[in-house]
Motif scaffolding. Sequence first.
Motif, mmCIF file in Angstrom:
data_model
loop_
_atom_site.group_PDB
_atom_site.id
_atom_site.type_symbol
_atom_site.label_atom_id
_atom_site.label_comp_id
_atom_site.label_asym_id
_atom_site.label_seq_id
_atom_site.Cartn_x
_atom_site.Cartn_y
_atom_site.Cartn_z
ATOM 1 N N ARG A 149 0.838 -1.216 0.000
ATOM 2 C CA ARG A 149 0.000 0.000 0.000
ATOM 3 C C ARG A 149 0.866 1.256 0.000
ATOM 4 O O ARG A 149 0.636 2.187 -0.798
ATOM 5 C CB ARG A 149 -0.918 -0.001 1.227
ATOM 6 C CG ARG A 149 -1.692 1.305 1.427
ATOM 7 C CD ARG A 149 -2.534 1.264 2.681
ATOM 8 N NE ARG A 149 -1.787 0.959 3.886
ATOM 9 C CZ ARG A 149 -1.041 1.834 4.555
ATOM 10 N NH1 ARG A 149 -0.922 3.099 4.116
ATOM 11 N NH2 ARG A 149 -0.410 1.482 5.657
ATOM 12 N N VAL A 150 1.867 1.304 0.873
ATOM 13 C CA VAL A 150 2.720 2.488 0.968
ATOM 14 C C VAL A 150 3.516 2.666 -0.323
ATOM 15 O O VAL A 150 3.673 3.787 -0.809
ATOM 16 C CB VAL A 150 3.651 2.382 2.189
ATOM 17 C CG1 VAL A 150 4.676 3.509 2.186
ATOM 18 C CG2 VAL A 150 2.838 2.417 3.479
ATOM 19 N N ALA A 151 4.019 1.566 -0.884
ATOM 20 C CA ALA A 151 4.780 1.653 -2.123
ATOM 21 C C ALA A 151 3.929 2.212 -3.253
ATOM 22 O O ALA A 151 4.393 3.051 -4.040
ATOM 23 C CB ALA A 151 5.309 0.274 -2.500
ATOM 24 N N ARG A 152 2.686 1.779 -3.332
ATOM 25 C CA ARG A 152 1.793 2.269 -4.387
ATOM 26 C C ARG A 152 1.507 3.756 -4.205
ATOM 27 O O ARG A 152 1.560 4.538 -5.157
ATOM 28 C CB ARG A 152 0.494 1.465 -4.377
ATOM 29 C CG ARG A 152 -0.488 1.846 -5.479
ATOM 30 C CD ARG A 152 -1.649 0.883 -5.534
ATOM 31 N NE ARG A 152 -2.355 0.787 -4.261
ATOM 32 C CZ ARG A 152 -2.317 -0.254 -3.445
ATOM 33 N NH1 ARG A 152 -1.577 -1.314 -3.754
ATOM 34 N NH2 ARG A 152 -2.994 -0.272 -2.318
ATOM 35 N N THR A 153 1.217 4.163 -2.964
ATOM 36 C CA THR A 153 0.929 5.575 -2.690
ATOM 37 C C THR A 153 2.150 6.445 -2.953
ATOM 38 O O THR A 153 2.054 7.520 -3.548
ATOM 39 C CB THR A 153 0.476 5.754 -1.231
ATOM 40 O OG1 THR A 153 -0.698 4.959 -1.012
ATOM 41 C CG2 THR A 153 0.158 7.214 -0.930
ATOM 42 N N LEU A 154 3.311 5.960 -2.526
ATOM 43 C CA LEU A 154 4.542 6.724 -2.705
ATOM 44 C C LEU A 154 4.820 6.953 -4.181
ATOM 45 O O LEU A 154 5.109 8.077 -4.610
ATOM 46 C CB LEU A 154 5.699 5.975 -2.042
ATOM 47 C CG LEU A 154 7.048 6.684 -1.959
ATOM 48 C CD1 LEU A 154 6.950 7.911 -1.073
ATOM 49 C CD2 LEU A 154 8.117 5.732 -1.411
ATOM 50 N N ARG A 155 4.695 5.891 -4.963
ATOM 51 C CA ARG A 155 5.019 6.001 -6.390
ATOM 52 C C ARG A 155 3.960 6.782 -7.163
ATOM 53 O O ARG A 155 4.282 7.657 -7.970
ATOM 54 C CB ARG A 155 5.174 4.602 -6.993
ATOM 55 C CG ARG A 155 5.391 4.652 -8.494
ATOM 56 C CD ARG A 155 5.557 3.269 -9.096
ATOM 57 N NE ARG A 155 5.427 3.333 -10.544
ATOM 58 C CZ ARG A 155 6.377 3.746 -11.366
ATOM 59 N NH1 ARG A 155 7.546 4.112 -10.884
ATOM 60 N NH2 ARG A 155 6.181 3.786 -12.665
ATOM 61 N N GLU A 156 2.703 6.476 -6.935
ATOM 62 C CA GLU A 156 1.645 7.026 -7.774
ATOM 63 C C GLU A 156 1.170 8.407 -7.332
ATOM 64 O O GLU A 156 0.652 9.172 -8.152
ATOM 65 C CB GLU A 156 0.448 6.064 -7.807
ATOM 66 C CG GLU A 156 0.785 4.655 -8.254
ATOM 67 C CD GLU A 156 1.361 4.596 -9.660
ATOM 68 O OE1 GLU A 156 1.074 5.500 -10.461
ATOM 69 O OE2 GLU A 156 2.113 3.643 -9.950
ATOM 70 N N GLU A 157 1.356 8.759 -6.057
ATOM 71 C CA GLU A 157 0.779 10.001 -5.559
ATOM 72 C C GLU A 157 1.803 11.005 -5.019
ATOM 73 O O GLU A 157 1.581 12.217 -5.119
ATOM 74 C CB GLU A 157 -0.244 9.695 -4.446
ATOM 75 C CG GLU A 157 -1.405 8.821 -4.910
ATOM 76 C CD GLU A 157 -2.373 8.502 -3.775
ATOM 77 O OE1 GLU A 157 -2.364 9.237 -2.761
ATOM 78 O OE2 GLU A 157 -3.115 7.509 -3.907
ATOM 79 N N LEU A 158 2.910 10.522 -4.464
ATOM 80 C CA LEU A 158 3.808 11.424 -3.752
ATOM 81 C C LEU A 158 5.087 11.748 -4.513
ATOM 82 O O LEU A 158 5.679 12.805 -4.297
ATOM 83 C CB LEU A 158 4.154 10.825 -2.383
ATOM 84 C CG LEU A 158 2.951 10.611 -1.458
ATOM 85 C CD1 LEU A 158 3.374 9.903 -0.187
ATOM 86 C CD2 LEU A 158 2.294 11.946 -1.119
#
Length: 244
Positions: A149-158
């Motif tokens: 979850r964190v990896a997806r948020t980091l890459r796609e949003e942050l």
Amino acid sequence: MTARSALPLLIALLLPLSAAAQPSAVLPAVKTELKRDKGVMPYARINDFLTKLGRHGEGLFRMDFRVDADKTTLPLPQVRMVVRSDEADHPIRLDAEGRFDLPLLPEAEAKSADLATNAGEGKLGVRGTIELTTPPEQLTLAKVRQILRVARTLREELLPWYLRWLFPRIEAVRICSATPTWELEWRENGQLLGLPLPVAANERDPDTRKGEKSRPCTLLTGQENWPDAARLLPPPGTKLSVKL
């Protein structure tokens, strides 16, 4: 998303030339003029990536940087590197295997920073890999799901688009060991349950050297139909990594 064999994240840094330094236990500052190379990724971007990884990665990831001896002209003990800004020199210390950490600089200082080396322009190979900070014996399915979850948020949003190549999509947590006796364990209705994990076909340990046989590996994607509390029972020598 199409699964594929994980490859180390290769960070090809063509580094500017600076003065040669004699091998020493304490690295001297690079004294000669830094020759900036416009083909090098600006250190401000590297600094921005490391800052965001530390700020938003929830302590789950770290970057492992090392000198790629096969792509470097100098013998490893002779390699010297420094991060130079308009304000200061920040020497980089290599361990016996060529691993090193890059300094986090204030945003204003990072804008004028660059990497310098005594290897010669374009003659130093550097490789960076995304590593997990969770020890194998502390891995649960809840932790796997958090990592994904964190990896997806980091890459796609942050991360801005120009930094996403430094953090490829993570598909799973890879578990490798010499003996494939991994097991998940959890309690359900007062019973202690255990579930052996299968060997993943064609999955290679990223630490395998060229020409060598890989240790067996298995994968957890976080989509398994088992509870968050399911905990990994790892055999000795188990190593966790991310499948990209």
